[in-house]
Design a protein around this motif. Structure first.
Motif, PDB file in Angstrom:
ATOM      1  N   ALA A   1      51.611  61.291  27.730  1.00  6.83           N
ATOM      2  CA  ALA A   1      50.605  62.233  27.187  1.00  6.83           C
ATOM      3  C   ALA A   1      51.082  63.412  26.621  1.00  6.83           C
ATOM      4  N   ALA A   2      52.403  63.746  26.959  1.00  6.71           N
ATOM      5  CA  ALA A   2      53.329  64.744  26.398  1.00  6.71           C
ATOM      6  C   ALA A   2      53.584  64.422  24.902  1.00  6.71           C
ATOM      7  N   MET A   3      53.913  63.200  24.673  1.00 10.17           N
ATOM      8  CA  MET A   3      54.227  63.000  23.347  1.00 10.17           C
ATOM      9  C   MET A   3      53.117  62.507  22.439  1.00 10.17           C
ATOM     10  N   GLU A   4      52.008  62.227  23.063  1.00 10.46           N
ATOM     11  CA  GLU A   4      50.607  62.191  22.361  1.00 10.46           C
ATOM     12  C   GLU A   4      50.254  63.512  21.940  1.00 10.46           C
ATOM     13  N   ASP A   5      50.498  64.499  22.805  1.00 10.34           N
ATOM     14  CA  ASP A   5      50.190  65.798  22.330  1.00 10.34           C
ATOM     15  C   ASP A   5      51.118  66.381  21.167  1.00 10.34           C
ATOM     16  N   VAL A   6      52.430  66.037  21.183  1.00  9.35           N
ATOM     17  CA  VAL A   6      53.260  66.361  20.264  1.00  9.35           C
ATOM     18  C   VAL A   6      52.863  65.533  18.621  1.00  9.35           C
ATOM     19  N   LEU A   7      52.494  64.274  19.001  1.00  6.68           N
ATOM     20  CA  LEU A   7      52.108  63.548  17.713  1.00  6.68           C
ATOM     21  C   LEU A   7      50.565  64.004  17.276  1.00  6.68           C
ATOM     22  N   SER A   8      49.890  64.590  18.195  1.00  7.77           N
ATOM     23  CA  SER A   8      48.511  65.190  17.672  1.00  7.77           C
ATOM     24  C   SER A   8      48.869  66.210  16.734  1.00  7.77           C
ATOM     25  N   ARG A   9      49.877  67.329  17.238  1.00  8.32           N
ATOM     26  CA  ARG A   9      50.037  68.541  16.538  1.00  8.32           C
ATOM     27  C   ARG A   9      50.732  68.074  15.312  1.00  8.32           C
ATOM     28  N   ALA A  10      51.538  66.804  15.266  1.00  9.71           N
ATOM     29  CA  ALA A  10      52.164  66.744  14.096  1.00  9.71           C
ATOM     30  C   ALA A  10      51.086  66.042  13.040  1.00  9.71           C
ATOM     31  N   ARG A  11      50.139  65.227  13.373  1.00  6.20           N
ATOM     32  CA  ARG A  11      49.203  64.999  12.574  1.00  6.20           C
ATOM     33  C   ARG A  11      48.346  66.028  11.905  1.00  6.20           C
ATOM     34  N   LEU A  12      48.199  67.068  12.708  1.00  4.82           N
ATOM     35  CA  LEU A  12      47.330  68.252  12.119  1.00  4.82           C
ATOM     36  C   LEU A  12      48.125  68.916  11.217  1.00  4.82           C
ATOM     37  N   VAL A  13      49.410  69.405  11.323  1.00  5.73           N
ATOM     38  CA  VAL A  13      50.249  70.059  10.469  1.00  5.73           C
ATOM     39  C   VAL A  13      50.420  69.237   9.385  1.00  5.73           C
TER      40      VAL A  13
ATOM     41  N   ALA B   1      52.742  73.536   5.503  1.00  7.12           N
ATOM     42  CA  ALA B   1      53.530  74.399   6.408  1.00  7.12           C
ATOM     43  C   ALA B   1      54.975  73.759   6.688  1.00  7.12           C
ATOM     44  N   SER B   2      55.945  74.629   6.616  1.00 10.47           N
ATOM     45  CA  SER B   2      57.305  74.236   7.076  1.00 10.47           C
ATOM     46  C   SER B   2      57.259  73.933   8.671  1.00 10.47           C
ATOM     47  N   VAL B   3      57.927  72.947   9.144  1.00  9.39           N
ATOM     48  CA  VAL B   3      57.870  72.415  10.396  1.00  9.39           C
ATOM     49  C   VAL B   3      59.456  72.521  11.005  1.00  9.39           C
ATOM     50  N   PHE B   4      59.509  73.149  12.494  1.00  8.53           N
ATOM     51  CA  PHE B   4      60.768  72.960  12.915  1.00  8.53           C
ATOM     52  C   PHE B   4      60.624  72.146  14.426  1.00  8.53           C
ATOM     53  N   ILE B   5      61.218  71.165  14.247  1.00  9.53           N
ATOM     54  CA  ILE B   5      61.385  70.071  15.317  1.00  9.53           C
ATOM     55  C   ILE B   5      62.436  70.450  16.432  1.00  9.53           C
TER      56      ILE B   5
ATOM     57  N   VAL C   1      66.354  75.116 -11.703  1.00  6.35           N
ATOM     58  CA  VAL C   1      65.379  74.059 -11.959  1.00  6.35           C
ATOM     59  C   VAL C   1      64.390  73.984 -10.851  1.00  6.35           C
ATOM     60  N   GLU C   2      63.199  73.855 -11.163  1.00  3.82           N
ATOM     61  CA  GLU C   2      61.949  74.132 -10.084  1.00  3.82           C
ATOM     62  C   GLU C   2      62.066  72.889  -9.188  1.00  3.82           C
ATOM     63  N   VAL C   3      61.815  73.243  -8.036  1.00  4.39           N
ATOM     64  CA  VAL C   3      61.515  71.998  -6.837  1.00  4.39           C
ATOM     65  C   VAL C   3      60.455  72.199  -6.209  1.00  4.39           C
ATOM     66  N   ASP C   4      59.702  71.318  -5.809  1.00  2.00           N
ATOM     67  CA  ASP C   4      58.402  71.345  -5.153  1.00  2.00           C
ATOM     68  C   ASP C   4      58.649  70.195  -3.990  1.00  2.00           C
ATOM     69  N   MET C   5      58.886  70.854  -2.550  1.00  2.00           N
ATOM     70  CA  MET C   5      59.159  69.874  -1.689  1.00  2.00           C
ATOM     71  C   MET C   5      58.682  70.610  -0.303  1.00  2.00           C
ATOM     72  N   ARG C   6      58.313  69.900   0.596  1.00  2.00           N
ATOM     73  CA  ARG C   6      58.085  70.287   2.027  1.00  2.00           C
ATOM     74  C   ARG C   6      59.304  70.244   2.796  1.00  2.00           C
ATOM     75  N   VAL C   7      59.471  71.138   3.585  1.00  2.00           N
ATOM     76  CA  VAL C   7      60.795  71.298   4.469  1.00  2.00           C
ATOM     77  C   VAL C   7      60.606  71.101   5.719  1.00  2.00           C
ATOM     78  N   ILE C   8      60.997  70.117   6.496  1.00  2.00           N
ATOM     79  CA  ILE C   8      61.343  69.922   8.033  1.00  2.00           C
ATOM     80  C   ILE C   8      62.538  70.080   8.357  1.00  2.00           C
ATOM     81  N   SER C   9      62.621  70.893   9.519  1.00  2.19           N
ATOM     82  CA  SER C   9      64.013  70.998  10.238  1.00  2.19           C
ATOM     83  C   SER C   9      64.071  70.582  11.436  1.00  2.19           C
ATOM     84  N   ALA C  10      65.334  70.504  12.051  1.00  2.00           N
ATOM     85  CA  ALA C  10      65.593  70.167  13.464  1.00  2.00           C
ATOM     86  C   ALA C  10      66.857  70.505  13.856  1.00  2.00           C
TER      87      ALA C  10
ATOM     88  N   VAL D   1      55.462  76.087  11.947  1.00  2.00           N
ATOM     89  CA  VAL D   1      54.909  75.381  13.147  1.00  2.00           C
ATOM     90  C   VAL D   1      56.226  74.629  13.742  1.00  2.00           C
ATOM     91  N   ALA D   2      56.054  74.906  15.369  1.00  2.00           N
ATOM     92  CA  ALA D   2      57.315  74.474  16.024  1.00  2.00           C
ATOM     93  C   ALA D   2      56.781  73.036  16.888  1.00  2.00           C
TER      94      ALA D   2
END
Length: 454
Positions: free
Chosen positions: A148-160, A165-169, A273-282, A307-308
Motif C-alpha cells: 500500500a505504501a508503494m502504491e501511494d508513491v506510484l499514485s503521487r508519481a502518476r499525478l505529478v 514540475a521537478s521531482v525529487f526522489i 543553446v536552449e534546452v527543454d527538459m524535465r528534471v528528476i533528481s534522487a 514535488v518530493a
C-alpha cells in the motif's frame, strides 16, 4: 492477460445501501470491497489499497469525515467520495475544501455516482475505467509491488507526471529510484522524448562538467572534437540526476543557472543553446545535512524539490518480498535458460525473515545467485541462506552486533553451567532476576542446556 478491475472500498453502516451500491458498481465493471464502519475501512486499507473510497457521512463511531482525515494522513492521493442523507450545501463546500473528491446527497442518481467514480479514477493514479482506452497502461512496467505504501508513491508519481514540475526522489540505495523516475517519464507528455540518466557519484569530478554541459573542440587538453553534453541530450525529454548530493558545488551553481534560464553553454563555447527538459533528481543522502555543511546549495535544492517522493526500504514493505523474488526468478531463469519455477516454502521463509539492507537490488542479486547454483526446478532454503550470507555487508550495525554478542555470551555461560541459572548469573555478575530477563529477551530456555557438556 486481462486488465485488473479498479478496486473500490465502499463504507456504510446501512447494510441495504451497501448491498445496493455494491451491486450497481459491480454491474458497471468494478471490484468492490464493502465494510460497515470506519474502523473496518481502515483495517481494509491496511490490508490492500483500493483506487477509490466511497463512504457514508453519518455513521456510528468514526463518521465519513473522520475516515477521510485518517485516509488523507496516510494516503493523501486516494480519492474519497462522500454520500449522505443529511448533507447540506455548507457541509459539501467544507468537505470539498478539505480535499474530498465528491459529495453526493442521498437518494442519489445512479448515473451521477458512476460519473463521479469515472472522474475520480481518471484523476487518481491513472487507473483506467472499465471499457476505457488505456494507451499508457505500461507506464509503471517493471515495478512489482503489493505494498500500500508503494502504491501511494506510484499514485503521487502518476499525478505529478501530468505536469512539468521537478521531482525529487528520496530513498536508500537499491530501492529503485531510477525505475520510478523512468515510470514518471513514461507517464508524462515527454514519453516520446529521451530519458537520460546520470549518476553524479559515478562520474569523476574532472569529467562531470564536460559530460553534463558538453565541450567544444580545443576547450581543454584532450578535447579533440565537439562533445554534446547530457543536458542537451535530454532536450525534449527527461533528465534524471541520480545521487545529486554528490555533485561538486561549482557545478551546482551552473546547473541552477540552466534550470532558471533553460539554456546550456558548453565548456569553451561562447554561445548558449536552449534546452527543454524535465528534471528528476534522487539521492540517498540527507540534503538538509549537506546544506548545513555548506556542501549543497539551498536555492538549487528548492528548485529541484518541487514535488518530493520517498521510496520506502524493502524492510518496511515485506509484502513485496515474495512478488519481487518470483518476478526476478522468472527473469533470471529465462536468461540462464534454466527450468526453475519456484522457491521451496522454507526458502520463502528465509527471504521473508531477511533484513534486506541492500533493498530490492540485494534481493535481485540473491535470487540470481540461487538460480545460477540451482540443480532442479525448485530453489531450496540452503541456497537462499548461502546467498544471503555471501551478500551480507560484512559490517553489522552496532545495535545488531550488541544483541548478537549478548546472545552468544549467554549461550556460552549457560553451556558452561549446564543450564544452572544461579551459577550462570553469578558468573555474569548479575542478580538472578536480571539474568532471567536477559535470557527471556533472547528466547533462551535453561532446560535446553541441561544435558550439555562444558
Amino acid at each position: 492477460m486481462s486488465k485488473p478491475k479498479p478496486l473500490i472500498l465502499l463504507v456504510d453502516d446501512d447494510r441495504d445501501i451497501l448491498k445496493l451500491v455494491s451491486m450497481r458498481l459491480i454491474a458497471s465493471g468494478y471490484e468492490v470491497q464493502a465494510v460497515d464502519s470506519g474502523r473496518a475501512a481502515l483495517a481494509a486499507l491496511a490490508a490492500s489499497r483500493p483506487q477509490l473510497v466511497i463512504t457514508d457521512l453519518k455513521m456510528d463511531g468514526m463518521d465519513g469525515m473522520a475516515l477521510f482525515e485518517a485516509i488523507r494522513a496516510t494516503a493523501p492521493t486516494l480519492p474519497v467520495i462522500i454520500l449522505t442523507a443529511h448533507g447540506t450545501i455548507p457541509e459539501a463546500v467544507a468537505a470539498t475544501k478539505r480535499g474530498v473528491f465528491g459529495f453526493l446527497p442521498k437518494p442519489f442518481d445512479h448515473q451521477d455516482l458512476l460519473e463521479q467514480v469515472v472522474q475520480a479514477l481518471r484523476l487518481s493514479a491513472g487507473i483506467g475505467v472499465p471499457g476505457a482506452a488505456t494507451a499508457d497502461d505500461d507506464w509503471r512496467q517493471g515495478i512489482v509491488t503489493a505494498s500500500a505504501a508503494m502504491e501511494d508513491v506510484l499514485s503521487r508519481a502518476r499525478l505529478v507526471a501530468q505536469s512539468d514540475a521537478s521531482v525529487f526522489i528520496f530513498g536508500a540505495s537499491g530501492t529503485g529510484k531510477e525505475l520510478l523516475a523512468n515510470a514518471i517519464h513514461r507517464a508524462s507528455a515527454r514519453a516520446g522524448g529521451p530519458f537520460v540518466a546520470v549518476n553524479c557519484a559515478a562520474i569523476p569530478e574532472a569529467l562531470i562538467e564536460s559530460e553534463l554541459f558538453g565541450h567544444k573542440k580545443g576547450a581543454f587538453t584532450g578535447a579533440v572534437y565537439d562533445h554534446k553534453g547530457l543536458l542537451q541530450s535530454a532536450d525534449g525529454g527527461t533528465l534524471f540526476l541520480d545521487e545529486i548530493g554528490d555533485m561538486p558545488l561549482p557545478l551546482q551553481a551552473k546547473l541552477l543557472r540552466v534550470l532558471q534560464e533553460r539554456q546550456v553553454r558548453s565548456v569553451g563555447a561562447t554561445q548558449t543553446v536552449e534546452v527543454d527538459m524535465r528534471v528528476i533528481s534522487a539521492t540517498h543522502r540527507s540534503l538538509e545535512q549537506r546544506i548545513n555543511e555548506r556542501q549543497f546549495r539551498e536555492d538549487l535544492y528548492y528548485r529541484l524539490n518541487v514535488v518530493a517522493l520517498t521510496i520506502p526500504p524493502l524492510a518496511q514493505r515485506p509484502e513485496d518480498i515474495v512478488p519481487l523474488a518470483v518476478h526476478f526468478l522468472k527473469q533470471v531463469a529465462a536468461r540462464y535458460r534454466k527450468d526453475i519455477s519456484s522457491f521451496a516454502p522454507d526458502a520463502l521463509e528465509q527471504l521473508l525473515a531477511a533484513p534486506w539492507p541492500g533493498n530490492v537490488r540485494q534481493l535481485q542479486n540473491v535470487v540470481e545467485q540461487t538460480v545460477a547454483l540451482a540443480t532442479n526446478g525448485m530453489i531450496p532454503a540452503s541456497l537462499v541462506q548461502s546467498a544471503l550470507r555471501d551478500r551480507s555487508s560484512g559490517l553489522t550495525p552496532l545495535d545488531q552486533a550488541k544483541r548478537a554478542f549478548e546472545r552468544d555470551y549467554l549461550v556460552r555461560i549457560l553451556k558452561i553451567t549446564q543450564g544452572n541459572v544461579a551459577q550462570a548469573a553469578k558468573l555474569a555478575q548479575r542478580n538472578r532476576t536480571e539474568f532471567y530477563k536477559l535470557i527471556e529477551r533472547h528466547g533462551l530456555e535453561p532446560g535446553m542446556f541441561k544435558s550439555e557438556g562444558v
